[in-house]
Design a protein around this motif. Structure first.
Motif, PDB file in Angstrom:
ATOM      1  N   PHE A 142     -15.200 -11.463  33.471  1.00 40.15           N
ATOM      2  CA  PHE A 142     -15.344 -11.291  34.922  1.00 40.15           C
ATOM      3  C   PHE A 142     -14.837 -12.534  35.666  1.00 40.15           C
ATOM      4  O   PHE A 142     -13.899 -12.472  36.471  1.00 40.15           O
ATOM      5  N   LEU A 143     -15.426 -13.680  35.367  1.00 39.15           N
ATOM      6  CA  LEU A 143     -15.026 -14.899  36.072  1.00 39.15           C
ATOM      7  C   LEU A 143     -13.606 -15.319  35.678  1.00 39.15           C
ATOM      8  O   LEU A 143     -12.800 -15.722  36.535  1.00 39.15           O
ATOM      9  N   GLY A 144     -13.293 -15.196  34.379  1.00 35.98           N
ATOM     10  CA  GLY A 144     -11.963 -15.598  33.898  1.00 35.98           C
ATOM     11  C   GLY A 144     -10.845 -14.835  34.592  1.00 35.98           C
ATOM     12  O   GLY A 144      -9.819 -15.415  34.974  1.00 35.98           O
ATOM     13  N   TYR A 161      -5.127 -14.021  21.623  1.00 39.93           N
ATOM     14  CA  TYR A 161      -6.305 -13.325  21.135  1.00 39.93           C
ATOM     15  C   TYR A 161      -6.918 -14.192  20.024  1.00 39.93           C
ATOM     16  O   TYR A 161      -6.337 -14.332  18.951  1.00 39.93           O
ATOM     17  N   ALA A 162      -8.031 -14.814  20.316  1.00 36.31           N
ATOM     18  CA  ALA A 162      -8.644 -15.694  19.305  1.00 36.31           C
ATOM     19  C   ALA A 162     -10.122 -15.878  19.614  1.00 36.31           C
ATOM     20  O   ALA A 162     -10.548 -15.820  20.762  1.00 36.31           O
ATOM     21  N   ASP A 163     -10.871 -16.115  18.544  1.00 37.62           N
ATOM     22  CA  ASP A 163     -12.283 -16.468  18.679  1.00 37.62           C
ATOM     23  C   ASP A 163     -12.339 -17.991  18.827  1.00 37.62           C
ATOM     24  O   ASP A 163     -11.714 -18.704  18.030  1.00 37.62           O
ATOM     25  N   HIS A 173     -13.568 -24.138  30.366  1.00 37.97           N
ATOM     26  CA  HIS A 173     -14.260 -23.457  29.268  1.00 37.97           C
ATOM     27  C   HIS A 173     -15.308 -22.474  29.804  1.00 37.97           C
ATOM     28  O   HIS A 173     -16.410 -22.876  30.200  1.00 37.97           O
ATOM     29  N   LEU A 174     -14.940 -21.188  29.772  1.00 36.24           N
ATOM     30  CA  LEU A 174     -15.837 -20.136  30.270  1.00 36.24           C
ATOM     31  C   LEU A 174     -16.365 -19.252  29.143  1.00 36.24           C
ATOM     32  O   LEU A 174     -17.393 -18.597  29.303  1.00 36.24           O
ATOM     33  N   ALA A 175     -15.644 -19.181  28.024  1.00 38.19           N
ATOM     34  CA  ALA A 175     -16.014 -18.216  26.976  1.00 38.19           C
ATOM     35  C   ALA A 175     -17.431 -18.478  26.482  1.00 38.19           C
ATOM     36  O   ALA A 175     -17.804 -19.611  26.202  1.00 38.19           O
ATOM     37  N   GLN A 202     -21.252 -16.129  24.939  1.00 40.96           N
ATOM     38  CA  GLN A 202     -22.106 -14.946  24.952  1.00 40.96           C
ATOM     39  C   GLN A 202     -22.991 -15.182  26.169  1.00 40.96           C
ATOM     40  O   GLN A 202     -23.908 -16.014  26.120  1.00 40.96           O
ATOM     41  N   PRO A 203     -22.770 -14.473  27.295  1.00 46.05           N
ATOM     42  CA  PRO A 203     -23.384 -14.891  28.563  1.00 46.05           C
ATOM     43  C   PRO A 203     -24.600 -14.080  29.014  1.00 46.05           C
ATOM     44  O   PRO A 203     -24.976 -14.186  30.180  1.00 46.05           O
ATOM     45  N   PHE A 204     -25.185 -13.280  28.105  1.00 48.00           N
ATOM     46  CA  PHE A 204     -26.257 -12.392  28.569  1.00 48.00           C
ATOM     47  C   PHE A 204     -27.617 -12.786  27.992  1.00 48.00           C
ATOM     48  O   PHE A 204     -27.766 -12.935  26.780  1.00 48.00           O
ATOM     49  N   SER A 217     -24.358 -19.351  17.962  1.00 48.51           N
ATOM     50  CA  SER A 217     -23.092 -19.660  17.306  1.00 48.51           C
ATOM     51  C   SER A 217     -21.935 -19.681  18.313  1.00 48.51           C
ATOM     52  O   SER A 217     -21.157 -20.632  18.365  1.00 48.51           O
ATOM     53  N   GLN A 218     -21.845 -18.644  19.147  1.00 51.06           N
ATOM     54  CA  GLN A 218     -20.733 -18.595  20.112  1.00 51.06           C
ATOM     55  C   GLN A 218     -20.816 -19.760  21.085  1.00 51.06           C
ATOM     56  O   GLN A 218     -19.818 -20.401  21.403  1.00 51.06           O
ATOM     57  N   ASN A 219     -22.027 -19.990  21.591  1.00 54.47           N
ATOM     58  CA  ASN A 219     -22.145 -20.940  22.696  1.00 54.47           C
ATOM     59  C   ASN A 219     -22.161 -22.400  22.234  1.00 54.47           C
ATOM     60  O   ASN A 219     -21.728 -23.279  22.979  1.00 54.47           O
ATOM     61  N   SER A 231     -29.093 -21.965  24.387  1.00 51.17           N
ATOM     62  CA  SER A 231     -27.782 -22.234  23.774  1.00 51.17           C
ATOM     63  C   SER A 231     -26.853 -22.883  24.796  1.00 51.17           C
ATOM     64  O   SER A 231     -26.031 -23.732  24.454  1.00 51.17           O
ATOM     65  N   LYS A 232     -26.997 -22.503  26.076  1.00 49.60           N
ATOM     66  CA  LYS A 232     -26.159 -23.119  27.114  1.00 49.60           C
ATOM     67  C   LYS A 232     -26.647 -24.548  27.399  1.00 49.60           C
ATOM     68  O   LYS A 232     -25.843 -25.411  27.729  1.00 49.60           O
ATOM     69  N   SER A 233     -27.962 -24.788  27.258  1.00 47.33           N
ATOM     70  CA  SER A 233     -28.458 -26.171  27.410  1.00 47.33           C
ATOM     71  C   SER A 233     -27.820 -27.049  26.337  1.00 47.33           C
ATOM     72  O   SER A 233     -27.392 -28.174  26.610  1.00 47.33           O
TER      73      SER A 233
HETATM   74  N1  LIG Z   1     -21.761 -14.275  35.788  1.00 46.62           N
HETATM   75  C1  LIG Z   1     -22.740 -15.117  36.112  1.00 46.62           C
HETATM   76  O1  LIG Z   1     -23.611 -14.807  36.949  1.00 46.62           O
HETATM   77  C2  LIG Z   1     -22.775 -16.503  35.515  1.00 46.62           C
HETATM   78  C3  LIG Z   1     -23.656 -17.457  36.059  1.00 46.62           C
HETATM   79  C4  LIG Z   1     -23.682 -18.740  35.511  1.00 46.62           C
HETATM   80  C5  LIG Z   1     -22.852 -19.059  34.450  1.00 46.62           C
HETATM   81  N2  LIG Z   1     -22.027 -18.111  33.917  1.00 46.62           N
HETATM   82  C6  LIG Z   1     -21.155 -18.511  32.796  1.00 46.62           C
HETATM   83  O2  LIG Z   1     -19.818 -18.202  33.175  1.00 46.62           O
HETATM   84  C7  LIG Z   1     -19.033 -17.946  32.016  1.00 46.62           C
HETATM   85  C8  LIG Z   1     -18.286 -16.633  32.196  1.00 46.62           C
HETATM   86  O3  LIG Z   1     -19.237 -15.584  32.347  1.00 46.62           O
HETATM   87  P1  LIG Z   1     -18.827 -14.130  32.829  1.00 46.62           P
HETATM   88  O4  LIG Z   1     -19.890 -13.668  33.742  1.00 46.62           O
HETATM   89  O5  LIG Z   1     -17.426 -14.114  33.276  1.00 46.62           O
HETATM   90  O6  LIG Z   1     -19.001 -13.331  31.452  1.00 46.62           O
HETATM   91  P2  LIG Z   1     -17.992 -12.313  30.727  1.00 46.62           P
HETATM   92  O7  LIG Z   1     -18.714 -11.721  29.568  1.00 46.62           O
HETATM   93  O8  LIG Z   1     -17.397 -11.392  31.715  1.00 46.62           O
HETATM   94  O9  LIG Z   1     -16.870 -13.309  30.192  1.00 46.62           O
HETATM   95  C9  LIG Z   1     -16.996 -14.068  29.014  1.00 46.62           C
HETATM   96  C10 LIG Z   1     -15.691 -13.930  28.244  1.00 46.62           C
HETATM   97  O10 LIG Z   1     -15.737 -14.775  27.091  1.00 46.62           O
HETATM   98  C11 LIG Z   1     -15.183 -14.058  25.998  1.00 46.62           C
HETATM   99  N3  LIG Z   1     -15.737 -14.596  24.757  1.00 46.62           N
HETATM  100  C12 LIG Z   1     -17.049 -14.587  24.383  1.00 46.62           C
HETATM  101  N4  LIG Z   1     -17.176 -15.147  23.175  1.00 46.62           N
HETATM  102  C13 LIG Z   1     -15.931 -15.516  22.777  1.00 46.62           C
HETATM  103  C14 LIG Z   1     -15.415 -16.125  21.602  1.00 46.62           C
HETATM  104  N5  LIG Z   1     -16.236 -16.463  20.584  1.00 46.62           N
HETATM  105  N6  LIG Z   1     -14.093 -16.364  21.526  1.00 46.62           N
HETATM  106  C15 LIG Z   1     -13.259 -16.025  22.543  1.00 46.62           C
HETATM  107  N7  LIG Z   1     -13.684 -15.429  23.667  1.00 46.62           N
HETATM  108  C16 LIG Z   1     -15.016 -15.173  23.778  1.00 46.62           C
HETATM  109  C17 LIG Z   1     -15.589 -12.626  26.215  1.00 46.62           C
HETATM  110  O11 LIG Z   1     -14.788 -11.689  25.521  1.00 46.62           O
HETATM  111  C18 LIG Z   1     -15.454 -12.495  27.734  1.00 46.62           C
HETATM  112  O12 LIG Z   1     -14.160 -12.052  28.093  1.00 46.62           O
HETATM  113  C19 LIG Z   1     -20.008 -17.957  30.839  1.00 46.62           C
HETATM  114  O13 LIG Z   1     -19.921 -19.216  30.215  1.00 46.62           O
HETATM  115  C20 LIG Z   1     -21.380 -17.782  31.493  1.00 46.62           C
HETATM  116  O14 LIG Z   1     -22.391 -18.351  30.721  1.00 46.62           O
HETATM  117  C21 LIG Z   1     -21.959 -16.845  34.430  1.00 46.62           C
END
Ligand SMILES: NC(=O)c1ccc[n+]([C@@H]2O[C@H](COP(=O)([O-])OP(=O)(O)OC[C@H]3O[C@@H](n4cnc5c(N)ncnc54)[C@H](O)[C@@H]3O)[C@@H](O)[C@H]2O)c1
Length: 332
Positions: free
Chosen positions: A13-15, A54-56, A77-79, A81-83, A96-98, A150-152
């Motif tokens: 979403f944000l990306g 396309y990469a993890d 750096h936005l990637a 697990q954000p839920f 692990s992801q974060n 994990s974000k902390s």
């Molecule tokens: N949306 C919000 O309200 C909000 C608020 C505060 C902080 N954030 C932070 O903003 C960032 C973006 O959040 P968002 O809302 O856009 O979420 P989102 O899920 O839409 O975007 C996250 C993206 O990261 C990718 N991703 C996740 N794990 C990955 C990995 N291991 N390798 C490669 N790509 C990976 C996902 O496929 C996804 O496209 C996150 O770090 C989140 O913690 C979001």
């Protein structure tokens, strides 16, 4: 020559909003593994195959090749697990992801970039005892559920790389972000539009919880400013959220949505807190306003209207989605 920006999580979403808002000024590259959400915004952006990888982010070998090839000037750096809910269901994948993902991005940045790293964390990193007092940057950082925690950790690791590895790490701890095209899990606005799409009743937990809501374009503008006016004062940690008058309850956001959205779902308020979410969360963002010399141009009704226009365009499958987003970026 245009500077090179690498966005991790570019298809989220944000990306996607960020890519659209900076692609003309910078040479923008992105990494994503499509692990979360629905990538309808990203798919409409038609990002060139040369600019997307396309990469993890935990895949060290693959990511090292990407960093070596691009040598970005800036890493955003936005990637993640954000839920919160997924964190409760699957803590080990979330940690692990974060954590591993962030560590890997920081390591590669210290080897292959100019060292400028924007670590995007969250307002949930703070130790929240449900006091109504807005958090300041020096408050204790210990999230109290797996996602927040994990974000902390990711936030702390960024600070450690700044202090011990000389990386120029900036932290943005953002409040709740609203805007069109987010299909995240157990988030208020995505849930509202999923209910419209699936013609299902919307269950609202915790209607009296307060959050620092802000529009995604305020965030993209802030990152734009970070990139265009980069200077040493940015190398620190920032809360990034709305003015305190925009700390609304969930109930109030629902009221604005019902007033302004193109359709309304049936709504039922339920009294449960299965994810142990905090009732109050507020942020003091004065440090950001002062150093970045910008304040959010918040207007909740306009923000909800903007949000609705984008969802309507997606749900009705009209072809003007990107045009609508560009117009909103210009008008905000
Ligand atoms: N949306 C919000 O309200 C909000 C608020 C505060 C902080 N954030 C932070 O903003 C960032 C973006 O959040 P968002 O809302 O856009 O979420 P989102 O899920 O839409 O975007 C996250 C993206 O990261 C990718 N991703 C996740 N794990 C990955 C990995 N291991 N390798 C490669 N790509 C990976 C996902 O496929 C996804 O496209 C996150 O770090 C989140 O913690 C979001």
């Amino acid at each position: 020559m245009k500077k090179k920006v690498l966005i991790t999580g570019v298809s989220g979403f944000l990306g996607s909003w960020l890519y659209l808002s900076i692609k003309d000024k910078f040479k923008v590259y992105g990494i994503d593994n499509f692990s979360t959400g629905n990538h309808v915004l990203f798919n409409s952006l038609n990002i060139s195959k040369r600019n997307f990888f396309y990469a993890d982010i935990r895949d060290n070998k693959k990511c090292e090749n990407i960093f070596k090839k691009i040598k970005p000037d800036y890493v955003i750096h936005l990637a993640a697990q954000p839920f919160v809910s997924k964190g409760v269901e699957d803590p080990s994948e979330t940690y692990s992801q974060n954590i591993i993902g962030t560590l890997n991005m920081l390591n590669l940045s210290s080897k292959y970039t100019s060292g400028v790293f924007l670590n995007f964390t969250t307002d949930k990193v703070y130790y929240n005892l449900n006091s109504k007092k807005p958090f300041k940057e020096n408050d204790v950082i210990i999230g109290t559920d797996p996602y927040s925690n994990s974000k902390s950790c990711a936030d702390n690791i960024g600070q450690i790389y700044r202090d011990f590895k000389g990386l120029k790490v900036t932290t943005f701890r953002a409040g709740n972000i609203i805007g069109g095209g987010d299909w995240g899990i157990n988030r208020l606005i995505p849930d509202y539009y999923k209910s419209i799409l699936k013609k299902k009743k919307l269950l609202i937990r915790q209607p009296n919880s307060t959050r620092p809501w802000q529009h995604v374009i305020f965030i993209t503008k802030s990152i734009n400013k970070f990139l265009t006016h980069y200077n040493r004062k940015f190398i620190t940690d920032f809360n990034i959220g709305p003015l305190s008058k925009n700390f609304y309850t969930v109930r109030k956001i629902i009221k604005y949505l019902e007033k302004n959205s193109f359709e309304k779902p049936m709504i039922k308020y339920v009294d449960n807190n299965i994810f142990n979410e905090k009732k109050h969360l507020s942020l003091n963002s004065n440090k950001f306003y002062k150093i970045f010399r910008m304040k959010p141009n918040s207007n909740i009704e306009r923000d909800i209207l903007f949000t609705d226009k984008v969802y309507k365009s997606i749900i009705k499958k009209d072809k003007n989605l990107i045009k609508i987003m560009i117009k909103q970026l210009e008008e905000y």
